[in-house]
Write a protein that holds these residues in place. Structure first.
Motif, PDB file in Angstrom:
ATOM      1  N   ARG A  26      43.950  58.173  -9.632  1.00 12.74           N
ATOM      2  CA  ARG A  26      44.769  58.599  -8.495  1.00 12.74           C
ATOM      3  C   ARG A  26      44.897  60.112  -8.411  1.00 12.74           C
ATOM      4  O   ARG A  26      45.049  60.661  -7.336  1.00 12.74           O
ATOM      5  CB  ARG A  26      46.173  57.986  -8.621  1.00 12.74           C
ATOM      6  CG  ARG A  26      46.183  56.531  -8.339  1.00 12.74           C
ATOM      7  CD  ARG A  26      47.579  56.008  -8.315  1.00 12.74           C
ATOM      8  NE  ARG A  26      48.147  55.906  -9.655  1.00 12.74           N
ATOM      9  CZ  ARG A  26      49.178  55.161  -9.967  1.00 12.74           C
ATOM     10  NH1 ARG A  26      49.786  54.473  -9.026  1.00 12.74           N
ATOM     11  NH2 ARG A  26      49.637  55.096 -11.203  1.00 12.74           N
TER      12      ARG A  26
ATOM     13  N   TYR B 115      53.621  40.511 -14.118  1.00  8.13           N
ATOM     14  CA  TYR B 115      52.441  41.066 -14.803  1.00  8.13           C
ATOM     15  C   TYR B 115      51.467  39.972 -15.250  1.00  8.13           C
ATOM     16  O   TYR B 115      50.272  40.025 -14.930  1.00  8.13           O
ATOM     17  CB  TYR B 115      52.884  41.903 -16.008  1.00  8.13           C
ATOM     18  CG  TYR B 115      51.721  42.489 -16.777  1.00  8.13           C
ATOM     19  CD1 TYR B 115      50.910  43.458 -16.196  1.00  8.13           C
ATOM     20  CD2 TYR B 115      51.431  42.082 -18.076  1.00  8.13           C
ATOM     21  CE1 TYR B 115      49.831  43.992 -16.894  1.00  8.13           C
ATOM     22  CE2 TYR B 115      50.368  42.610 -18.778  1.00  8.13           C
ATOM     23  CZ  TYR B 115      49.567  43.566 -18.179  1.00  8.13           C
ATOM     24  OH  TYR B 115      48.490  44.094 -18.864  1.00  8.13           O
TER      25      TYR B 115
ATOM     26  N   THR C  35      48.649  53.120 -25.817  1.00  5.16           N
ATOM     27  CA  THR C  35      48.419  53.924 -24.608  1.00  5.16           C
ATOM     28  C   THR C  35      49.779  54.222 -23.998  1.00  5.16           C
ATOM     29  O   THR C  35      50.810  53.955 -24.617  1.00  5.16           O
ATOM     30  CB  THR C  35      47.588  53.114 -23.579  1.00  5.16           C
ATOM     31  OG1 THR C  35      48.406  52.029 -23.117  1.00  5.16           O
ATOM     32  CG2 THR C  35      46.296  52.569 -24.175  1.00  5.16           C
TER      33      THR C  35
ATOM     34  N   SER D 256      54.495  54.728 -16.873  1.00  4.80           N
ATOM     35  CA  SER D 256      53.600  53.652 -16.449  1.00  4.80           C
ATOM     36  C   SER D 256      54.347  52.333 -16.191  1.00  4.80           C
ATOM     37  O   SER D 256      54.289  51.790 -15.100  1.00  4.80           O
ATOM     38  CB  SER D 256      52.514  53.455 -17.518  1.00  4.80           C
ATOM     39  OG  SER D 256      51.442  52.721 -17.010  1.00  4.80           O
TER      40      SER D 256
HETATM   41  N1  LIG Z   1      47.801  49.043 -23.558  1.00  2.07           N
HETATM   42  C1  LIG Z   1      47.942  47.736 -23.693  1.00  2.07           C
HETATM   43  O1  LIG Z   1      48.605  47.254 -24.636  1.00  2.07           O
HETATM   44  C2  LIG Z   1      47.272  46.796 -22.737  1.00  2.07           C
HETATM   45  C3  LIG Z   1      47.175  45.455 -23.123  1.00  2.07           C
HETATM   46  C4  LIG Z   1      46.557  44.559 -22.275  1.00  2.07           C
HETATM   47  C5  LIG Z   1      46.027  45.004 -21.084  1.00  2.07           C
HETATM   48  N2  LIG Z   1      46.141  46.303 -20.727  1.00  2.07           N
HETATM   49  C6  LIG Z   1      45.559  46.711 -19.434  1.00  2.07           C
HETATM   50  O2  LIG Z   1      44.735  47.826 -19.654  1.00  2.07           O
HETATM   51  C7  LIG Z   1      44.625  48.566 -18.440  1.00  2.07           C
HETATM   52  C8  LIG Z   1      44.859  50.045 -18.738  1.00  2.07           C
HETATM   53  O3  LIG Z   1      46.199  50.222 -19.189  1.00  2.07           O
HETATM   54  P1  LIG Z   1      46.559  51.283 -20.312  1.00  2.07           P
HETATM   55  O4  LIG Z   1      47.062  50.550 -21.479  1.00  2.07           O
HETATM   56  O5  LIG Z   1      45.465  52.245 -20.506  1.00  2.07           O
HETATM   57  O6  LIG Z   1      47.838  51.969 -19.629  1.00  2.07           O
HETATM   58  P2  LIG Z   1      48.082  53.487 -19.156  1.00  2.07           P
HETATM   59  O7  LIG Z   1      47.868  54.413 -20.294  1.00  2.07           O
HETATM   60  O8  LIG Z   1      49.414  53.457 -18.491  1.00  2.07           O
HETATM   61  O9  LIG Z   1      46.940  53.750 -18.079  1.00  2.07           O
HETATM   62  C9  LIG Z   1      46.933  53.052 -16.884  1.00  2.07           C
HETATM   63  C10 LIG Z   1      45.903  53.684 -15.963  1.00  2.07           C
HETATM   64  O10 LIG Z   1      45.843  52.922 -14.756  1.00  2.07           O
HETATM   65  C11 LIG Z   1      45.931  53.831 -13.674  1.00  2.07           C
HETATM   66  N3  LIG Z   1      46.450  53.243 -12.450  1.00  2.07           N
HETATM   67  C12 LIG Z   1      47.607  52.582 -12.238  1.00  2.07           C
HETATM   68  N4  LIG Z   1      47.716  52.254 -10.941  1.00  2.07           N
HETATM   69  C13 LIG Z   1      46.595  52.716 -10.325  1.00  2.07           C
HETATM   70  C14 LIG Z   1      46.115  52.689  -8.996  1.00  2.07           C
HETATM   71  N5  LIG Z   1      46.823  52.132  -7.986  1.00  2.07           N
HETATM   72  N6  LIG Z   1      44.903  53.240  -8.713  1.00  2.07           N
HETATM   73  C15 LIG Z   1      44.187  53.814  -9.704  1.00  2.07           C
HETATM   74  N7  LIG Z   1      44.598  53.902 -10.971  1.00  2.07           N
HETATM   75  C16 LIG Z   1      45.791  53.354 -11.275  1.00  2.07           C
HETATM   76  C17 LIG Z   1      46.840  54.927 -14.184  1.00  2.07           C
HETATM   77  O11 LIG Z   1      46.704  56.072 -13.364  1.00  2.07           O
HETATM   78  P3  LIG Z   1      47.817  57.254 -13.357  1.00  2.07           P
HETATM   79  O12 LIG Z   1      47.473  58.116 -14.531  1.00  2.07           O
HETATM   80  O13 LIG Z   1      47.598  57.903 -12.025  1.00  2.07           O
HETATM   81  O14 LIG Z   1      49.164  56.598 -13.478  1.00  2.07           O
HETATM   82  C18 LIG Z   1      46.288  55.108 -15.583  1.00  2.07           C
HETATM   83  O15 LIG Z   1      45.124  55.896 -15.576  1.00  2.07           O
HETATM   84  C19 LIG Z   1      45.627  47.955 -17.467  1.00  2.07           C
HETATM   85  O16 LIG Z   1      44.949  47.098 -16.577  1.00  2.07           O
HETATM   86  C20 LIG Z   1      46.543  47.159 -18.379  1.00  2.07           C
HETATM   87  O17 LIG Z   1      47.154  46.073 -17.705  1.00  2.07           O
HETATM   88  C21 LIG Z   1      46.747  47.213 -21.520  1.00  2.07           C
END
Ligand SMILES: NC(=O)c1ccc[n+]([C@@H]2O[C@H](COP(=O)([O-])OP(=O)(O)OC[C@H]3O[C@@H](n4cnc5c(N)ncnc54)[C@H](OP(=O)(O)O)[C@@H]3O)[C@@H](O)[C@H]2O)c1
Length: 293
Positions: free
Chosen positions: A34, A148, A183, A190
């Motif tokens: 974004r 979620y 993360t 987030s």
């Molecule tokens: N970390 C975990 O424990 C975990 C576990 C299971 C699944 N996941 C999944 O892994 C994925 C990444 O999460 P993460 O852990 O890396 O969390 P994170 O550090 O909060 O990163 C999330 C990323 O998604 C981006 N994002 C959110 N809404 C968006 C939109 N409308 N358009 C484009 N980008 C958007 C954020 O952009 P901004 O920087 O602009 O906010 C950020 O770059 C997610 O799908 C999450 O559900 C994470």
């Protein structure tokens, strides 16, 4: 051969580490997010290896524009990583319709938008990989998961379905199910919670919030290692449909499978009593073929 990756939500967290792992492996990467300035801070300025593009996945036109720009620069896309997403971990009655729709707009319809823009490219190439980042929450629900987990269940059903639709074009889909990774996922920058407060839920709500806050930036999973694993999987001739990431994910998903099997077995006798007399044979054939409906 060096691959071209297209990663959503690449400015931080899992997306950033997946992109970095691909670059370290000698591949080229389109990093999207974004905030373009955040992408440029996380990655060196655009070069023959990296292209950073603004893409809010909830905007279909931006997804189409980003894919066009990626093709203009690199000529093809080999690996799509649908990673962008966030958690609204509010208890259902404490969330609003707007919050539910926002969660689906990003985690489900956003993923649809990008996939819809990229699939024609992969189909023309008769080759490509898609990694859809789901979660253990794509297979298990629990308190705070009504928004979620529901969106991640949707990602699972979508991915399992299109995997069958596109296999004939040489496109392989892998659902990635991370456990808890370190993360910003649980960070105030987030994660979201419900904006309504209901007295009956006050205790559970504050317990859940304290639970998640206590795990913020203390999760066991290493995003850099997950990045390297996806680079490895992208090279495999026969990647899995589902990939559990982390020992917590393996344990939780194993427990879910066992519970599902036990419940199916416990209720089997009653379950089969609903078959129409004339369709019993047909139902048996369907079950054998492993199809739904
Ligand atoms: N970390 C975990 O424990 C975990 C576990 C299971 C699944 N996941 C999944 O892994 C994925 C990444 O999460 P993460 O852990 O890396 O969390 P994170 O550090 O909060 O990163 C999330 C990323 O998604 C981006 N994002 C959110 N809404 C968006 C939109 N409308 N358009 C484009 N980008 C958007 C954020 O952009 P901004 O920087 O602009 O906010 C950020 O770059 C997610 O799908 C999450 O559900 C994470």
């Amino acid at each position: 051969m060096s691959k071209i990756w297209f990663v959503t939500g690449a400015a931080r967290g899992l997306g950033a580490e997946i992109a970095k792992a691909a670059l370290a492996a000698g591949d080229r990467v389109v990093v999207t997010g974004r905030r373009r300035e955040a992408l440029q801070a996380a990655f060196s300025p655009d070069s023959d290896k990296v292209l950073s593009l603004s893409l809010d996945v909830t905007r279909e036109a931006e997804a189409e524009g980003a894919v066009e720009a990626a093709l203009a620069r690199f000529g093809r896309i080999d690996v799509l990583v649908n990673n962008a997403g966030y958690g609204n971990l509010g208890l259902f009655e404490e969330t609003t319709d707007a919050e539910a729709r926002a969660q689906y707009d990003t985690n489900v319809f956003g993923l649809y938008n990008v996939t819809r823009a990229v699939l024609p490219v992969l189909r023309r190439q008769r080759a490509g990989r898609i990694f859809n980042v789901s979660s253990v929450g794509g297979l298990l629900g629990g308190e705070g998961g009504s928004l979620y987990c529901a969106t991640k269940f949707a990602v699972e059903g979508f991915s399992e379905s299109i995997a069958k639709e596109v296999a004939a074009f040489g496109i392989r889909v892998t659902i990635v199910e991370p456990g808890f990774f370190r993360t910003d996922f649980l960070d105030d920058s987030s994660v979201r919670y419900g904006s309504r407060q209901i007295e009956d839920y006050a205790e559970l709500s504050s317990q859940m919030k304290a639970f998640w806050d206590g795990r913020n930036h203390a999760q066991a999973g290493d995003p850099a290692k997950l990045g390297r694993v996806l680079v490895d999987l992208a090279d495999r001739a026969d990647p899995p449909l589902r990939f559990a990431a982390g020992s917590d994910a393996v344990a939780m998903i194993g427990g879910k499978i066992a519970a599902l099997q036990a419940e199916l077995d416990a209720w089997r006798d009653l379950s089969v009593t609903t078959d129409g007399d004339d369709v019993a044979a047909q139902a048996q054939a369907q079950a054998k073929a492993g199809t739904w409906g």
